[in-house]
Design an enzyme around this catalytic site. Structure first.
Site, PDB file in Angstrom:
ATOM      1  N   ARG A 126     -16.275 -52.280 -13.640  1.00 35.22           N
ATOM      2  CA  ARG A 126     -16.543 -51.732 -12.298  1.00 35.22           C
ATOM      3  C   ARG A 126     -16.858 -52.854 -11.310  1.00 35.22           C
ATOM      4  O   ARG A 126     -17.436 -53.874 -11.709  1.00 35.22           O
ATOM      5  CB  ARG A 126     -17.768 -50.817 -12.360  1.00 35.22           C
ATOM      6  CG  ARG A 126     -17.551 -49.654 -13.274  1.00 35.22           C
ATOM      7  CD  ARG A 126     -18.850 -48.936 -13.486  1.00 35.22           C
ATOM      8  NE  ARG A 126     -18.606 -47.846 -14.401  1.00 35.22           N
ATOM      9  CZ  ARG A 126     -19.540 -47.209 -15.070  1.00 35.22           C
ATOM     10  NH1 ARG A 126     -20.794 -47.540 -14.913  1.00 35.22           N
ATOM     11  NH2 ARG A 126     -19.225 -46.236 -15.867  1.00 35.22           N
ATOM     12  N   GLY A 147     -28.526 -59.811  -6.852  1.00 36.11           N
ATOM     13  CA  GLY A 147     -29.649 -60.687  -7.209  1.00 36.11           C
ATOM     14  C   GLY A 147     -29.908 -60.509  -8.701  1.00 36.11           C
ATOM     15  O   GLY A 147     -29.953 -59.381  -9.188  1.00 36.11           O
ATOM     16  N   LYS A 148     -30.054 -61.635  -9.408  1.00 35.63           N
ATOM     17  CA  LYS A 148     -30.230 -61.514 -10.868  1.00 35.63           C
ATOM     18  C   LYS A 148     -31.468 -60.681 -11.193  1.00 35.63           C
ATOM     19  O   LYS A 148     -31.455 -59.874 -12.132  1.00 35.63           O
ATOM     20  CB  LYS A 148     -30.336 -62.896 -11.499  1.00 35.63           C
ATOM     21  CG  LYS A 148     -29.028 -63.647 -11.388  1.00 35.63           C
ATOM     22  CD  LYS A 148     -29.025 -64.967 -12.085  1.00 35.63           C
ATOM     23  CE  LYS A 148     -27.837 -65.800 -11.655  1.00 35.63           C
ATOM     24  NZ  LYS A 148     -26.543 -65.148 -11.795  1.00 35.63           N
ATOM     25  N   ALA A 153     -22.806 -59.631 -12.831  1.00 37.71           N
ATOM     26  CA  ALA A 153     -23.940 -58.845 -13.370  1.00 37.71           C
ATOM     27  C   ALA A 153     -23.748 -58.403 -14.817  1.00 37.71           C
ATOM     28  O   ALA A 153     -24.586 -57.663 -15.345  1.00 37.71           O
ATOM     29  CB  ALA A 153     -24.283 -57.632 -12.502  1.00 37.71           C
ATOM     30  N   ALA A 154     -22.694 -58.854 -15.492  1.00 40.30           N
ATOM     31  CA  ALA A 154     -22.549 -58.514 -16.917  1.00 40.30           C
ATOM     32  C   ALA A 154     -23.739 -59.077 -17.705  1.00 40.30           C
ATOM     33  O   ALA A 154     -24.336 -58.385 -18.537  1.00 40.30           O
ATOM     34  CB  ALA A 154     -21.241 -59.069 -17.467  1.00 40.30           C
ATOM     35  N   GLY A 155     -24.084 -60.341 -17.420  1.00 40.77           N
ATOM     36  CA  GLY A 155     -25.217 -60.969 -18.113  1.00 40.77           C
ATOM     37  C   GLY A 155     -26.528 -60.275 -17.785  1.00 40.77           C
ATOM     38  O   GLY A 155     -27.399 -60.118 -18.642  1.00 40.77           O
ATOM     39  N   ASP A 156     -26.676 -59.854 -16.536  1.00 38.75           N
ATOM     40  CA  ASP A 156     -27.913 -59.160 -16.130  1.00 38.75           C
ATOM     41  C   ASP A 156     -28.016 -57.806 -16.822  1.00 38.75           C
ATOM     42  O   ASP A 156     -29.102 -57.389 -17.237  1.00 38.75           O
ATOM     43  CB  ASP A 156     -27.936 -58.960 -14.608  1.00 38.75           C
ATOM     44  CG  ASP A 156     -27.877 -60.281 -13.863  1.00 38.75           C
ATOM     45  OD1 ASP A 156     -28.391 -61.285 -14.392  1.00 38.75           O
ATOM     46  OD2 ASP A 156     -27.309 -60.313 -12.752  1.00 38.75           O
ATOM     47  N   GLU A 187     -34.212 -67.620  -9.743  1.00 40.17           N
ATOM     48  CA  GLU A 187     -33.847 -67.479  -8.328  1.00 40.17           C
ATOM     49  C   GLU A 187     -35.078 -67.224  -7.452  1.00 40.17           C
ATOM     50  O   GLU A 187     -34.929 -66.819  -6.296  1.00 40.17           O
ATOM     51  CB  GLU A 187     -32.826 -66.339  -8.142  1.00 40.17           C
ATOM     52  CG  GLU A 187     -31.454 -66.681  -8.702  1.00 40.17           C
ATOM     53  CD  GLU A 187     -30.391 -65.620  -8.420  1.00 40.17           C
ATOM     54  OE1 GLU A 187     -30.719 -64.473  -8.086  1.00 40.17           O
ATOM     55  OE2 GLU A 187     -29.209 -65.969  -8.551  1.00 40.17           O
ATOM     56  N   SER A 191     -22.559 -51.500 -10.695  1.00 44.72           N
ATOM     57  CA  SER A 191     -21.724 -51.450 -11.898  1.00 44.72           C
ATOM     58  C   SER A 191     -22.534 -51.162 -13.171  1.00 44.72           C
ATOM     59  O   SER A 191     -21.960 -50.946 -14.240  1.00 44.72           O
ATOM     60  CB  SER A 191     -20.977 -52.780 -12.070  1.00 44.72           C
ATOM     61  OG  SER A 191     -21.873 -53.808 -12.474  1.00 44.72           O
ATOM     62  N   ASP A 250     -25.233 -59.070  -1.779  1.00 50.27           N
ATOM     63  CA  ASP A 250     -24.013 -59.722  -2.283  1.00 50.27           C
ATOM     64  C   ASP A 250     -22.840 -59.439  -1.359  1.00 50.27           C
ATOM     65  O   ASP A 250     -22.513 -58.267  -1.097  1.00 50.27           O
ATOM     66  CB  ASP A 250     -23.656 -59.196  -3.683  1.00 50.27           C
ATOM     67  CG  ASP A 250     -24.603 -59.705  -4.765  1.00 50.27           C
ATOM     68  OD1 ASP A 250     -25.517 -60.490  -4.459  1.00 50.27           O
ATOM     69  OD2 ASP A 250     -24.395 -59.306  -5.933  1.00 50.27           O
TER      70      ASP A 250
HETATM   71  O1  RIB Z   1     -25.856 -62.398 -11.841  1.00 48.34           O
HETATM   72  C1  RIB Z   1     -25.184 -61.898 -10.717  1.00 48.34           C
HETATM   73  C2  RIB Z   1     -25.995 -62.128  -9.470  1.00 48.34           C
HETATM   74  O2  RIB Z   1     -26.122 -63.515  -9.244  1.00 48.34           O
HETATM   75  C3  RIB Z   1     -25.383 -61.570  -8.220  1.00 48.34           C
HETATM   76  O3  RIB Z   1     -25.748 -60.233  -7.979  1.00 48.34           O
HETATM   77  C4  RIB Z   1     -25.857 -62.544  -7.149  1.00 48.34           C
HETATM   78  O4  RIB Z   1     -26.743 -61.990  -6.224  1.00 48.34           O
HETATM   79  C5  RIB Z   1     -26.510 -63.708  -7.905  1.00 48.34           C
HETATM   80  O5  RIB Z   1     -27.863 -63.663  -7.873  1.00 48.34           O
END
Ligand code: RIB
Length: 296
Positions: free
Chosen positions: A276, A38-39, A240-243, A136, A282, A12
């Site tokens: 963060r 990356g998700k 990355a909140a959703g992840d 992805e 984060s 990222d």
């Molecule tokens: O969900 C956030 C992610 O989406 C980021 O880290 C980015 O790499 C994309 O894949």
């Protein structure tokens, strides 16, 4: 339960900007930072930090070794991670002063997983294990069908949304975790309860979790609806909140927590993550999330 996450790993590049760049405009960023993301990777890191039994399958290029090491540090099994000559996936991310983001991804090695590699990835898993997917990486329909043939459960986070999702065998998905934008694209409905109702009619056996940003999250399971408000914080970076939510939700369910408990744990983990910068860095650890939950 073992969880196999077949998902993306990205480098990222995060640009802090006063506002998102507009058509024809050139703007200067106030900072540029490089993070693991990356998700797929983010969700595995969240699962690992939440103490789930998680394996990550996917592919990086020669420049992606640090991503593999970060997964290992988060207690994620990386036996099924391959490397080839194509550059690792990349994300260009703008973050504005409110912590909102917009993202462009380039798939790179994430799009080069072969069917032989997917078969090898699935080999150690069996009935009762869970396959987690986002959008992805390549060949999702193939791995969904192969996993169901083995009796595995399938969880799908249909993000980022794209036309290729129409080719997915959605009826084979046991658990959907999606946001309102994705819900709208899949159902044509804007109102959260209509999104859930439409998906619930189409996939009556599935559990559906819809995240709603500041409105929290709702889940439809077996005709029952559950709602969890957010834990309000000052956001710094919502990437990355959703992840984080997805990883913590699945880890909680895998450990036997009820749906309301899992929504609460996932919501707290995501609320910490948005305070963060960066994606994977984060994501909080389990003890931190538990301690925060005790205060609310
Ligand atoms: O969900 C956030 C992610 O989406 C980021 O880290 C980015 O790499 C994309 O894949």
């Amino acid at each position: 339960m073992k969880i196999l996450n077949y998902g993306s790993l990205n480098i990222d590049l995060v640009y802090s900007v006063e506002h998102f760049v507009r058509t024809g405009e050139t703007i200067a960023s106030t900072s540029l930072r490089r993070f693991a993301g990356g998700k797929g990777l983010n969700q595995s890191v969240a699962l690992g930090r939440a103490k789930a039994n998680v394996y990550h399958g996917g592919k990086v290029g020669p420049d992606g070794q640090f991503l593999v090491e970060l997964l290992r540090e988060a207690c994620v099994d990386t036996t099924h991670l391959a490397q080839n000559g194509t550059a690792t996936g990349t994300a260009v991310i703008q973050v504005d002063p409110a912590g909102q983001n917009c993202i462009i991804i380039h798939g790179g090695a994430n799009q080069e997983n072969t069917r032989e590699e997917l078969d090898r990835m699935l080999a150690p898993f069996s009935r009762g294990d869970l396959l987690l997917l986002q959008n992805e990486v390549n060949d999702l329909p193939y791995i969904i069908r192969a996993a169901k043939t083995k009796g595995m459960q399938v969880a799908l986070n249909p993000s980022p949304i794209s036309s290729t999702l129409r080719d997915l065998p959605g009826e084979l998905v046991d658990l959907w975790i999606l946001n309102e934008v994705e819900g709208y694209e899949l159902t044509g409905k804007q109102e959260p309860r209509n999104i859930l109702a439409t998906l619930g009619q189409k996939y009556p056996e599935a559990q559906i979790v819809l995240t709603l940003g500041a409105e929290g999250s709702i889940c439809l399971d077996g005709g029952e609806m559950y709602h969890q408000p957010i834990f309000p914080v000052e956001p710094v970076d919502t990437t990355a909140a959703g992840d984080t939510f997805t990883g913590y939700y699945l880890a909680s369910i895998a450990r036997g927590e009820s749906i309301p408990q899992a929504l609460r744990t996932a919501s707290m983990a995501a609320s910490i993550a948005v305070t963060r910068p960066g994606a994977a860095p984060s994501i909080p650890g389990y003890e931190e999330v538990l301690a925060a939950l005790k205060t609310r």
